[in-house]
Design a protein around this motif. Sequence first.
Motif, PDB file in Angstrom:
ATOM      1  N   UNK A 209       5.976 -48.262 -43.631  1.00 49.35           N
ATOM      2  CA  UNK A 209       7.434 -48.131 -43.538  1.00 49.35           C
ATOM      3  C   UNK A 209       8.077 -49.287 -44.289  1.00 49.35           C
ATOM      4  N   UNK A 210       8.713 -48.963 -45.428  1.00 54.65           N
ATOM      5  CA  UNK A 210       9.318 -49.971 -46.296  1.00 54.65           C
ATOM      6  C   UNK A 210      10.793 -49.622 -46.451  1.00 54.65           C
ATOM      7  N   UNK A 211      11.653 -50.337 -45.710  1.00 55.63           N
ATOM      8  CA  UNK A 211      13.078 -49.996 -45.692  1.00 55.63           C
ATOM      9  C   UNK A 211      13.267 -48.659 -44.990  1.00 55.63           C
ATOM     10  N   UNK A 212      13.817 -47.684 -45.713  1.00 58.41           N
ATOM     11  CA  UNK A 212      14.007 -46.352 -45.130  1.00 58.41           C
ATOM     12  C   UNK A 212      13.002 -45.339 -45.697  1.00 58.41           C
ATOM     13  N   UNK A 213      11.920 -45.847 -46.291  1.00 56.88           N
ATOM     14  CA  UNK A 213      10.921 -44.962 -46.892  1.00 56.88           C
ATOM     15  C   UNK A 213       9.565 -45.144 -46.223  1.00 56.88           C
ATOM     16  N   UNK A 214       8.810 -44.063 -46.194  1.00 60.24           N
ATOM     17  CA  UNK A 214       7.424 -44.093 -45.735  1.00 60.24           C
ATOM     18  C   UNK A 214       6.517 -43.908 -46.951  1.00 60.24           C
ATOM     19  N   UNK A 215       5.660 -44.883 -47.185  1.00 55.50           N
ATOM     20  CA  UNK A 215       4.777 -44.890 -48.355  1.00 55.50           C
ATOM     21  C   UNK A 215       3.341 -44.685 -47.890  1.00 55.50           C
ATOM     22  N   UNK A 258       2.485 -43.657 -35.932  1.00 56.31           N
ATOM     23  CA  UNK A 258       1.370 -43.690 -36.906  1.00 56.31           C
ATOM     24  C   UNK A 258       1.797 -44.356 -38.220  1.00 56.31           C
ATOM     25  N   UNK A 259       2.306 -45.565 -38.105  1.00 59.34           N
ATOM     26  CA  UNK A 259       2.740 -46.257 -39.311  1.00 59.34           C
ATOM     27  C   UNK A 259       2.703 -47.768 -39.120  1.00 59.34           C
ATOM     28  N   UNK A 260       2.787 -48.466 -40.257  1.00 59.45           N
ATOM     29  CA  UNK A 260       2.884 -49.922 -40.292  1.00 59.45           C
ATOM     30  C   UNK A 260       4.282 -50.263 -40.793  1.00 59.45           C
ATOM     31  N   UNK A 261       5.059 -50.912 -39.958  1.00 54.44           N
ATOM     32  CA  UNK A 261       6.459 -51.188 -40.268  1.00 54.44           C
ATOM     33  C   UNK A 261       6.586 -52.597 -40.845  1.00 54.44           C
ATOM     34  N   UNK A 262       7.266 -52.697 -41.986  1.00 56.46           N
ATOM     35  CA  UNK A 262       7.455 -53.994 -42.620  1.00 56.46           C
ATOM     36  C   UNK A 262       8.331 -54.866 -41.715  1.00 56.46           C
ATOM     37  N   UNK A 263       7.749 -55.998 -41.274  1.00 59.85           N
ATOM     38  CA  UNK A 263       8.480 -56.911 -40.399  1.00 59.85           C
ATOM     39  C   UNK A 263       9.159 -58.014 -41.185  1.00 59.85           C
ATOM     40  N   UNK A 264       8.508 -58.501 -42.263  1.00 63.26           N
ATOM     41  CA  UNK A 264       9.090 -59.556 -43.083  1.00 63.26           C
ATOM     42  C   UNK A 264       8.415 -59.581 -44.445  1.00 63.26           C
ATOM     43  N   UNK A 265       9.117 -60.233 -45.377  1.00 65.86           N
ATOM     44  CA  UNK A 265       8.633 -60.315 -46.761  1.00 65.86           C
ATOM     45  C   UNK A 265       9.042 -61.675 -47.330  1.00 65.86           C
ATOM     46  N   UNK A 266       8.149 -62.338 -48.053  1.00 66.01           N
ATOM     47  CA  UNK A 266       8.466 -63.630 -48.658  1.00 66.01           C
ATOM     48  C   UNK A 266       7.810 -63.747 -50.023  1.00 66.01           C
ATOM     49  N   UNK A 267       8.482 -64.494 -50.870  1.00 66.42           N
ATOM     50  CA  UNK A 267       7.957 -64.727 -52.216  1.00 66.42           C
ATOM     51  C   UNK A 267       7.081 -65.974 -52.191  1.00 66.42           C
ATOM     52  N   UNK A 268       5.909 -65.907 -52.794  1.00 67.95           N
ATOM     53  CA  UNK A 268       4.999 -67.035 -52.820  1.00 67.95           C
ATOM     54  C   UNK A 268       4.632 -67.357 -54.270  1.00 67.95           C
ATOM     55  N   UNK A 269       4.329 -68.645 -54.566  1.00 67.47           N
ATOM     56  CA  UNK A 269       3.994 -69.040 -55.946  1.00 67.47           C
ATOM     57  C   UNK A 269       2.723 -68.347 -56.422  1.00 67.47           C
TER      58      UNK A 269
END
Length: 269
Positions: A209-215, A258-269
């Motif tokens: 689950x990425x935003x309002x989409x299921x991938x 039956x899904x994995x929901x995006x909880x957080x996202x961060x940019x890494x070097x």
Amino acid sequence: MRPNNRSRTWRIAALAAVTAAAIAACVIALQPSGGERKDALKRGSSASEENVRLAPAPEAMPTSSLEADSTPSPSPSAESADAPVYESLAVRAVGLSAFGRLELRPESGVERILPLGAPSCIGLETDLSVTGDYGVYFVPAAGKEQRMDVWTGLEIISKENAALEMRKFDFPDAELFLLIPRYADCHGLEFRAYGVEKDSGQASAYTFRFGDRDVVEWTTSPVVAPASEKGELVVEGGRAAGQDGAERYRFKPDPDRHRLVLASQEHIP
């Protein structure tokens, strides 16, 4: 008494005639007779026939470089008679659950298995490329098996002709299995997720689950493998050429949907 000019001319003509007759007689005397001529011709003919009969047959001439180059040689094929033959497997990947087994099976029972043949960012030259259409099945410890997913045109890169092991993560409410068909890539590895609920023992294909989409599929770094941390699945994204850094994603399992929901996202070097 001096002879006159007329008498002198006659004597010269007579002397020339006598000389010519003598020369002709000599020529005739030197020529062989008809029988001798026939014998000589016969001897010459026999000698020629003997030379032809006794002469060794000439060896075949080697083909010139120009002629050799004008005839193309057949190109070797990865599926030639000399290539090793690999048998298709009934189960290409497996995940062991406390409630049963997850299995990746070729749908038609046939796979195309060939060595890579040359090293690259996706594997070694001795690695195997396994392609086909596959189904993902759950075989419970008790009860009827179920098909959870279908992968069409899937390519698996394996170091040997053996079943892969799915990556397993144990979360409070479910067992999570990741099926990563390849172990190396230039940028990122696509994978899918499957879960088994602990309260019911039911298995399902998971979406992301990425935003309002299921991938259906996600991508992980070929260098940093997915991991579990504080009840979340942590995935470091792949890096494209010229890209500055990468993204790190944290997914929370949601067994009910039956899904994995995006909880957080961060940019890494």
